[in-house]
Structures are given as C-alpha cells and as structure tokens.
Design a protein around this motif. Structure first.
Motif, PDB file in Angstrom:
ATOM      1  N   THR A 103      -0.869  -7.475  -1.855  1.00  0.00           N
ATOM      2  CA  THR A 103       0.292  -7.361  -0.901  1.00  0.00           C
ATOM      3  C   THR A 103      -0.531  -6.868   0.347  1.00  0.00           C
ATOM      4  O   THR A 103      -1.554  -6.289   0.288  1.00  0.00           O
ATOM      5  CB  THR A 103       1.133  -6.288  -1.145  1.00  0.00           C
ATOM      6  OG1 THR A 103       0.476  -5.001  -1.676  1.00  0.00           O
ATOM      7  CG2 THR A 103       2.214  -6.751  -2.251  1.00  0.00           C
ATOM      8  N   THR A 104      -0.015  -6.989   1.445  1.00  0.00           N
ATOM      9  CA  THR A 104      -0.543  -6.597   2.652  1.00  0.00           C
ATOM     10  C   THR A 104      -0.226  -4.812   3.014  1.00  0.00           C
ATOM     11  O   THR A 104      -1.219  -4.347   3.593  1.00  0.00           O
ATOM     12  CB  THR A 104       0.047  -7.404   3.754  1.00  0.00           C
ATOM     13  OG1 THR A 104       1.439  -7.429   3.981  1.00  0.00           O
ATOM     14  CG2 THR A 104      -0.425  -8.839   3.684  1.00  0.00           C
ATOM     15  N   ALA A 105       0.924  -4.628   2.604  1.00  0.00           N
ATOM     16  CA  ALA A 105       1.127  -3.094   2.662  1.00  0.00           C
ATOM     17  C   ALA A 105       1.031  -2.511   1.396  1.00  0.00           C
ATOM     18  O   ALA A 105       1.225  -3.048   0.211  1.00  0.00           O
ATOM     19  CB  ALA A 105       2.346  -2.821   3.280  1.00  0.00           C
ATOM     20  N   PRO A 106       0.760  -1.221   0.962  1.00  0.00           N
ATOM     21  CA  PRO A 106       0.594  -0.675  -0.192  1.00  0.00           C
ATOM     22  C   PRO A 106       1.992  -0.425  -1.088  1.00  0.00           C
ATOM     23  O   PRO A 106       2.934  -0.205  -0.260  1.00  0.00           O
ATOM     24  CB  PRO A 106       0.089   0.914   0.161  1.00  0.00           C
ATOM     25  CG  PRO A 106      -0.712   0.563   1.631  1.00  0.00           C
ATOM     26  CD  PRO A 106       0.405  -0.151   2.187  1.00  0.00           C
ATOM     27  N   GLY A 107       1.859  -0.787  -2.380  1.00  0.00           N
ATOM     28  CA  GLY A 107       2.959  -0.690  -3.094  1.00  0.00           C
ATOM     29  C   GLY A 107       2.713   0.177  -4.374  1.00  0.00           C
ATOM     30  O   GLY A 107       1.653   0.260  -4.640  1.00  0.00           O
ATOM     31  N   LEU A 108       3.666   0.657  -4.818  1.00  0.00           N
ATOM     32  CA  LEU A 108       3.717   1.502  -6.176  1.00  0.00           C
ATOM     33  C   LEU A 108       2.827   1.102  -7.097  1.00  0.00           C
ATOM     34  O   LEU A 108       2.843  -0.082  -7.696  1.00  0.00           O
ATOM     35  CB  LEU A 108       4.836   2.132  -6.580  1.00  0.00           C
ATOM     36  CG  LEU A 108       4.700   3.250  -7.645  1.00  0.00           C
ATOM     37  CD1 LEU A 108       4.067   4.492  -7.018  1.00  0.00           C
ATOM     38  CD2 LEU A 108       6.183   3.288  -8.224  1.00  0.00           C
ATOM     39  N   ALA A 109       1.497   1.556  -7.518  1.00  0.00           N
ATOM     40  CA  ALA A 109       0.992   1.024  -8.758  1.00  0.00           C
ATOM     41  C   ALA A 109       1.122   2.095  -9.937  1.00  0.00           C
ATOM     42  O   ALA A 109       0.968   1.768 -11.087  1.00  0.00           O
ATOM     43  CB  ALA A 109      -0.636   1.122  -8.105  1.00  0.00           C
ATOM     44  N   ALA A 110       1.365   3.344  -9.732  1.00  0.00           N
ATOM     45  CA  ALA A 110       1.270   4.149 -10.968  1.00  0.00           C
ATOM     46  C   ALA A 110       2.235   5.692 -10.290  1.00  0.00           C
ATOM     47  O   ALA A 110       2.008   5.999  -9.055  1.00  0.00           O
ATOM     48  CB  ALA A 110       0.341   4.649 -11.457  1.00  0.00           C
ATOM     49  N   ARG A 111       2.841   6.197 -11.260  1.00  0.00           N
ATOM     50  CA  ARG A 111       3.486   7.518 -11.015  1.00  0.00           C
ATOM     51  C   ARG A 111       3.166   8.407 -12.357  1.00  0.00           C
ATOM     52  O   ARG A 111       3.405   7.780 -13.241  1.00  0.00           O
ATOM     53  CB  ARG A 111       4.976   7.494 -10.618  1.00  0.00           C
ATOM     54  CG  ARG A 111       5.555   8.871 -10.509  1.00  0.00           C
ATOM     55  CD  ARG A 111       7.206   8.769 -10.397  1.00  0.00           C
ATOM     56  NE  ARG A 111       7.719   9.911  -9.969  1.00  0.00           N
ATOM     57  CZ  ARG A 111       7.744  11.183 -10.665  1.00  0.00           C
ATOM     58  NH1 ARG A 111       7.714  10.964 -12.019  1.00  0.00           N
ATOM     59  NH2 ARG A 111       8.425  12.176 -10.171  1.00  0.00           N
ATOM     60  N   LEU A 112       2.507   9.383 -11.910  1.00  0.00           N
ATOM     61  CA  LEU A 112       2.008  10.337 -12.948  1.00  0.00           C
ATOM     62  C   LEU A 112       2.569  11.875 -12.753  1.00  0.00           C
ATOM     63  O   LEU A 112       2.633  12.295 -11.737  1.00  0.00           O
ATOM     64  CB  LEU A 112       0.493  10.531 -12.972  1.00  0.00           C
ATOM     65  CG  LEU A 112      -0.113  11.245 -14.057  1.00  0.00           C
ATOM     66  CD1 LEU A 112      -0.264  10.633 -15.391  1.00  0.00           C
ATOM     67  CD2 LEU A 112      -1.768  11.389 -13.664  1.00  0.00           C
ATOM     68  N   GLU A 113       3.225  12.454 -13.864  1.00  0.00           N
ATOM     69  CA  GLU A 113       3.802  13.590 -13.604  1.00  0.00           C
ATOM     70  C   GLU A 113       3.494  14.536 -14.676  1.00  0.00           C
ATOM     71  O   GLU A 113       3.361  14.287 -15.975  1.00  0.00           O
ATOM     72  CB  GLU A 113       5.312  13.537 -13.541  1.00  0.00           C
ATOM     73  CG  GLU A 113       6.192  14.865 -13.538  1.00  0.00           C
ATOM     74  CD  GLU A 113       7.721  14.754 -13.459  1.00  0.00           C
ATOM     75  OE1 GLU A 113       8.455  15.754 -13.601  1.00  0.00           O
ATOM     76  OE2 GLU A 113       8.080  13.622 -13.376  1.00  0.00           O
TER      77      GLU A 113
END
Length: 363
Positions: A271-281
């Motif tokens: 993508t040209t703009a950053p998109g979500l790759a991971a969420r760590l909690e």
C-alpha cells in the motif's frame, strides 16, 4: 501517518554522546520525547532503536524492547536487537539471486542462506546524522556497489519521528545508480511487560490481519505458496495468546521454525499509506503495540534462537520467548519467487517503506 503529520505534533529531540565501538568509532544517541510519556532512543550504530519506553495502565514507565545498555555491545555481541536491517531483510535462499540475467552470490551467514543483508549488513555499520529536529532524527548510510555482493551504489536514509500520541514513525528510503534489491525494516524485539520483566512475552495477545502465511522448508525459505491460516496455530486474525501455539508439534511449520519464525501475507497487500500489520497487547500491564506498514508482509519471530548466552540490559539473560519481533517487509526470498512482490529498485525510482510503532494503553 506521514512524516509531516508526525512532525506536526511531535515533542522534542535530545542528542548526546553514547560512547564508542570497540574500534574507537564514536556513537551518538538521539532521544525522541513525546508529551504523552513515550520515549524512543536511537543509536547511530546500526540506526538502532535502543529503547522504547512507555507507561502501563498505572503510569509505571518501562522499556519494552530487548537490547543492550552499552552501545559497544551491539557491535561485540550482535543479535539484531532493534537494528535497521538491509539491504535485504530476512532470508535469501542459497544467498543467490538473478537480476537482468546476471547471478549474484551473497555471504552465507545463516547456514545455507543470506540473512538480513549478510555478514556486515546495515545493522553493523555506523550511520551519519543528517538532521535532528521537530522530534525526529534522520540518519544516512552509503552502501558501495558490490557491498555484501549486491549491485549498485545505494544511498540510504532512515528517519525516526515521534508524535505525541505515542506513534514512532520510521521511514526508510534508498536510491541506486543501477538495478538492485532493497528490503529494509526494523528488528525490534518486544516485551510489553518490560524487557527485564520476570514475565516473558508469550502471554501477550497478538492479532495479525492475514489470511495466509508463506510456509517454509527445512532451511526456513518460503516454498512459494500461500497457505491459509484458518484452523491452524497461525490464525491470529481474531487475536490469540502467542504461547498457545508456540510448542504445538503437530504443525511441522512450528517444528521447523523452532516456534514462530514466519512471514504473514497481510490482507492489505502493498500500500502507499501504512496499514495495520499487527496488534500486540500485554493483558497484565495494559500496554498495546500497533505495528503499521506500507509493505505486504510481516515476520513474526518469537525469539527462538535466544538461548541464554545473550546478556542484555541490566544484565538480564535473554531466553527463548522473552520477546516478540514483528518485522514489516517484502516476503522472504522474493528475488527467487516471481509470484511475490518484487524487491527490485531501479535508478530514478527510489525505494520507500513507511512503518509505525504505536505504543498505548488499553482502555
């Protein structure tokens, strides 16, 4: 988030001496300080994210990345802690690729593979400080034609920019004078409980928006296929505790990787703009890390090769599972897999990768 957006509400930057390497090369540190309580410390050696500090739900601040207190240890005992890796992040099978009909041989520093740019990749070199301003720092490196076997003189930059909402934007750029390969990322290894916590990172809950992985062979090189994650220990689409599948020997991929050491094909793609790759909690501290990227893949690595021989910050002994790396990237071995997104970079068409580490607290 763009660099301009990150700068618009950024806090401050502090530049200071950080000792010297074993060969006497001076190292500097630049600390980016956000008003919201998140701080990042970057070393000029390896363009390394040495520390990322943020509060938990009770306001207690901790450093959440594994690494060393002393800059010289990154050179004396390298293990990719928080470094900038390149020219090519991850593995190239056999250390070989062909570009425009010519075959290139790279150093084999991972058994039969070339890993993270070779024996002296970007992580093992001093970078120049270009600018420190507006809560950001830009570092530069010149990689000569033939460096580690790669063609083309490459001029590289990395910009770290902190915003007050706890987002650390990292922008990689590179331009070349002849066709080459570029695939850069940051290799921070996280424990959201705090890097020296008695709790390892395997109790963290991880979400990855990816319906498929690129499965690997016995040498950890992708086979070229995309394998659905549904009904497997690789299904993080709705979130799961990392440790739940870490030792599931029923899956040959877990056995070959000694745990998780696999690339996830992100649903969003390139993508040209950053998109979500991971969420760590971390459910105990409440700290949350969101990783975003413009790249099509993210490598999940559970510190499988930390074997107790690495003594990190505050003399903590790092072992398997003490941290989790989430490395945005082009897919491993893409130069030898035509179906994967290309890592080719040509003159006049610079490389650019934007990724974000956003540290926050769960409500």
């Amino acid at each position: 988030m763009t660099l301009a957006a990150a700068q618009a509400d950024a806090a401050t930057a502090k530049r200071e001496a950080a000792g010297a390497l074993p060969d006497g090369t001076a190292v500097e540190a630049i600390t980016l300080i956000a008003k919201g309580g998140v701080e990042a410390r970057i070393l000029t050696y390896g363009a390394t994210l040495q520390a990322l500090r943020g509060p938990d739900r009770n306001g207690k601040v901790a450093d959440v990345v594994l690494g060393y207190d002393d800059a010289r240890d990154y050179a004396s005992h390298p293990n990719y802690f928080g470094v900038t890796v390149g020219r090519y992040a991850n593995r190239i099978g056999g250390g070989r690729f062909t570009l425009d009909g010519k075959t290139y041989q790279l150093p084999l520093n991972d058994k039969v593979n070339s890993l993270h740019g070779g024996t002296k990749g970007f992580d093992k070199q001093p970078w120049r400080v270009v600018s420190v301003k507006d809560g950001s720092v830009t570092l530069a490196l010149t990689s000569a034609d033939g460096d580690q076997g790669y063609p083309g003189k490459l001029d590289v930059t990395v910009t770290y920019a902190m915003s007050d909402d706890g987002a650390l934007t990292i922008i990689f750029g590179a331009s070349t004078d002849k066709p080459t390969l570029v695939n850069m990322t940051n290799h921070a290894i996280f424990n959201l409980a705090g890097e020296g916590s008695p709790r390892d990172a395997m109790g963290h809950r991880l979400t990855i928006p990816a319906r498929a992985i690129t499965p690997v062979d016995a040498n950890l090189i992708p086979t070229g296929e995309l394998r659905p994650v549904a009904d497997t220990v690789f299904d993080f689409q709705s979130g799961r505790v990392v440790g739940d599948g870490l030792r599931d020997g029923r899956d040959p991929q877990i056995v070959m990787g000694h745990g998780y050491d696999h690339n996830f094909a992100l649903d969003k793609g390139l993508t040209t703009a950053p998109g979500l790759a991971a969420r760590l909690e971390d459910p105990v501290s409440g700290r949350v890390l969101e990783v975003s990227t413009t790249e099509p893949g993210v490598q999940l690595y559970t510190g499988n090769f930390l074997d107790g021989t690495f003594i990190g910050k505050s003399k903590h002994v790092y072992r398997m599972g003490d941290g989790i790396a989430l490395e945005p990237q082009k897919f491993p071995d893409s130069p030898n897999k035509p179906a994967f997104a290309s890592a080719r970079v040509d003159p006049g068409k610079p490389y650019r990768h934007v990724m974000i580490y956003k540290l926050s607290v769960a409500k």
